[in-house]
Design a protein around this motif. Structure first.
Motif, PDB file in Angstrom:
ATOM      1  N   VAL A   1       0.863  -1.180   0.000  1.00  0.00           N
ATOM      2  CA  VAL A   1       0.000   0.000   0.000  1.00  0.00           C
ATOM      3  C   VAL A   1       0.900   1.230   0.000  1.00  0.00           C
ATOM      4  CG1 VAL A   1      -0.214   0.011   2.534  1.00  0.00           C
ATOM      5  CG2 VAL A   1      -1.891   1.222   1.141  1.00  0.00           C
TER       6      VAL A   1
ATOM      7  N   LEU B   1      -2.512  10.542  -6.823  1.00  0.00           N
ATOM      8  CA  LEU B   1      -3.630   9.611  -6.671  1.00  0.00           C
ATOM      9  C   LEU B   1      -4.292   9.366  -8.024  1.00  0.00           C
ATOM     10  CD1 LEU B   1      -5.327   8.109  -4.441  1.00  0.00           C
ATOM     11  CD2 LEU B   1      -6.877  10.063  -4.519  1.00  0.00           C
TER      12      LEU B   1
ATOM     13  N   ASP C   1      -1.906   5.265  -3.094  1.00  0.00           N
ATOM     14  CA  ASP C   1      -3.199   4.643  -2.816  1.00  0.00           C
ATOM     15  C   ASP C   1      -4.020   5.397  -1.778  1.00  0.00           C
ATOM     16  OD1 ASP C   1      -2.621   2.316  -4.475  1.00  0.00           O
ATOM     17  OD2 ASP C   1      -1.237   1.710  -2.892  1.00  0.00           O
ATOM     18  N   PHE C   2      -3.357   6.178  -0.935  1.00  0.00           N
ATOM     19  CA  PHE C   2      -4.049   6.768   0.215  1.00  0.00           C
ATOM     20  C   PHE C   2      -3.352   8.068   0.580  1.00  0.00           C
ATOM     21  CE2 PHE C   2      -5.335   7.352   4.597  1.00  0.00           C
ATOM     22  CZ  PHE C   2      -6.598   6.780   4.674  1.00  0.00           C
TER      23      PHE C   2
ATOM     24  N   TYR D   1      -9.323  11.996   4.853  1.00  0.00           N
ATOM     25  CA  TYR D   1      -8.626  10.793   4.415  1.00  0.00           C
ATOM     26  C   TYR D   1      -9.253  10.346   3.102  1.00  0.00           C
ATOM     27  CZ  TYR D   1      -7.433  11.260   9.302  1.00  0.00           C
ATOM     28  OH  TYR D   1      -7.024  11.772  10.516  1.00  0.00           O
TER      29      TYR D   1
ATOM     30  N   THR E   1      -8.828   8.216  -0.876  1.00  0.00           N
ATOM     31  CA  THR E   1      -8.214   7.205  -1.719  1.00  0.00           C
ATOM     32  C   THR E   1      -8.972   7.203  -3.040  1.00  0.00           C
ATOM     33  OG1 THR E   1      -7.595   4.859  -1.879  1.00  0.00           O
ATOM     34  CG2 THR E   1      -9.676   5.359  -0.791  1.00  0.00           C
ATOM     35  N   SER E   2      -8.594   6.331  -3.962  1.00  0.00           N
ATOM     36  CA  SER E   2      -9.350   6.224  -5.205  1.00  0.00           C
ATOM     37  C   SER E   2     -10.545   5.309  -4.978  1.00  0.00           C
ATOM     38  CB  SER E   2      -8.472   5.667  -6.324  1.00  0.00           C
ATOM     39  OG  SER E   2      -8.119   4.323  -6.062  1.00  0.00           O
TER      40      SER E   2
ATOM     41  N   PHE F   1      -9.604   1.621  -5.512  1.00  0.00           N
ATOM     42  CA  PHE F   1      -8.834   1.027  -4.419  1.00  0.00           C
ATOM     43  C   PHE F   1      -9.730   0.715  -3.230  1.00  0.00           C
ATOM     44  CE2 PHE F   1      -6.297   1.141  -0.563  1.00  0.00           C
ATOM     45  CZ  PHE F   1      -5.206   0.350  -0.891  1.00  0.00           C
ATOM     46  N   ALA F   2     -10.588   1.661  -2.864  1.00  0.00           N
ATOM     47  CA  ALA F   2     -11.477   1.459  -1.720  1.00  0.00           C
ATOM     48  C   ALA F   2     -12.432   0.294  -1.949  1.00  0.00           C
ATOM     49  CB  ALA F   2     -12.262   2.736  -1.432  1.00  0.00           C
TER      50      ALA F   2
ATOM     51  N   VAL G   1      -8.569  -0.518   3.807  1.00  0.00           N
ATOM     52  CA  VAL G   1      -8.917   0.869   4.144  1.00  0.00           C
ATOM     53  C   VAL G   1      -9.263   0.970   5.626  1.00  0.00           C
ATOM     54  CG1 VAL G   1     -10.625   2.707   3.799  1.00  0.00           C
ATOM     55  CG2 VAL G   1      -9.670   1.492   1.825  1.00  0.00           C
TER      56      VAL G   1
END
Length: 361
Positions: free
Chosen positions: A77, A122, A128-129, A261, A263-264, A267-268, A275
């Motif tokens: 990650v 991102l 990723d985050f 916070y 992410t994409s 990804f989530a 996550v």
């Protein structure tokens, strides 16, 4: 596709934006929005032909041709962070590595100077985050970045303020009329400045905004070349501790100043448990940080080049360390930020923040 074609593509994109600025006679605010979108196009152009992107695309198309989701379960990650934010502490303590080790997932840390470059990364599938303030995800969503909010922190309005020098004749917000005010464009402080002026009956056009980074703004502020400065902790605390600045108005009642916070979406959706584990690690470190202001200041001081005393002052009013689920109240707050930036022509189109709030399946 070979390198020649890639370079031709980038040349065409560059020419398009140059012509847009020239023909449309864009002002500085519109140019800022155009350049933000341009940077995203560049990052996409390069990433689209990187091995990691090609691998991800192959996995996606093989799993479900035509779908715009998911990446395979990851074994690494990639965490984007700023050295002044909570993720810097998570990195320093190794909390996330310990959390993910039993599942065989390792962690790669990538440092960024601010939120906008993280949003570009991102979008380019380079991280990723990330944890960012109010402004960057609004700009990113308006530019089409497929991000999702997966959580937010508590509000810390005392850590965001408009400063003037101690000997300044400016006593009220109304006194800012006609004055030069420095602020980082598109930042939380920019939003605060718009809100503060409105609260006293002034328009944004009533001041002379000067768009500068925190480091550049502090230099001209101390030299007396600007009249006021919109800024956040720990730069706010450092200016106070130096003895040369006083708070004209903080963000209480005007802006929340939260950490978000993000992410994409792909990804989530593909890694909901991961996550959850990341957020648990952040919250764990946050609980420690709230009780150990001095230790946090000592950890961040060498990284930021700011003295421990200033950082400790910032930590005493900072609540941006916990992890909370997105509420209707927070959605409304963030929507107000987006609408404000739109009214100032800083983003190219209206967005609906609620569309970017992740809802685990």
């Amino acid at each position: 596709m070979n390198l020649f074609i890639i370079l031709k593509l980038l040349s065409s994109i560059t020419s398009f934006f140059r012509q847009s600025i020239k023909v449309l006679k864009l002002d500085s605010a519109k140019i800022f929005a155009v350049l933000f979108t341009f940077s995203l196009c560049l990052s996409l152009s390069f990433s689209a032909f990187s091995p990691s992107y090609a691998k991800s695309s192959t996995q996606n198309s093989g799993a479900n041709p035509g779908a715009n989701t998911s990446i395979a379960a990851v074994n690494v990650v990639r965490m984007g962070y700023q050295k002044s934010a909570v993720l810097a502490l998570v990195k320093q303590q190794g909390t996330l590595e310990k959390q993910l080790s039993p599942s065989g997932v390792s962690v790669k840390w990538l440092e960024f100077p601010s939120g906008p470059p993280m949003m570009e990364a991102l979008n380019a599938n380079s991280i990723d985050f990330a944890a960012v303030g109010e402004g960057p995800p609004v700009f990113a969503q308006s530019a089409g970045v497929p991000l999702v909010y997966v959580g937010n922190s508590s509000a810390s309005p005392e850590g965001l303020a408009i400063l003037v020098r101690n000997n300044s004749p400016i006593k009220t917000l109304a006194d800012l009329k006609g004055k030069k005010v420095a602020v980082a464009k598109g930042s939380s402080a920019h939003f605060l400045l718009v809100q503060a002026l409105s609260s006293t009956g002034l328009q944004y056009s009533d001041i002379q905004p000067t768009y500068l980074s925190p480091a550049d703004a502090r230099a001209v502020f101390e030299q007396g070349k600007i009249d006021a400065w919109g800024i956040w902790d720990p730069f706010l605390a450092a200016a106070q501790k130096s003895g040369g600045a006083r708070i004209l108005r903080d963000a209480k009642g005007l802006a929340s100043w939260r950490e978000f916070y993000v992410t994409s979406r792909s990804f989530a959706d593909a890694n909901p448990q991961l996550v959850k584990q990341i957020l648990e690690s952040v919250d764990k470190v946050g609980k420690w940080a709230k009780k150990n202001h001095r230790q946090v200041a000592e950890v961040l001081s060498p990284q930021m080049g700011i003295d421990v005393a200033s950082l400790e002052l910032a930590e005493t009013r900072r609540k941006r360390y916990d992890v909370l689920p997105f509420s209707n109240e927070v959605v409304a707050e963030q929507q107000k930020v987006a609408d404000t930036f739109l009214s100032q022509k800083l983003i190219p189109k209206q967005i609906k923040v609620a569309d970017a709030v992740w809802k685990p399946k």
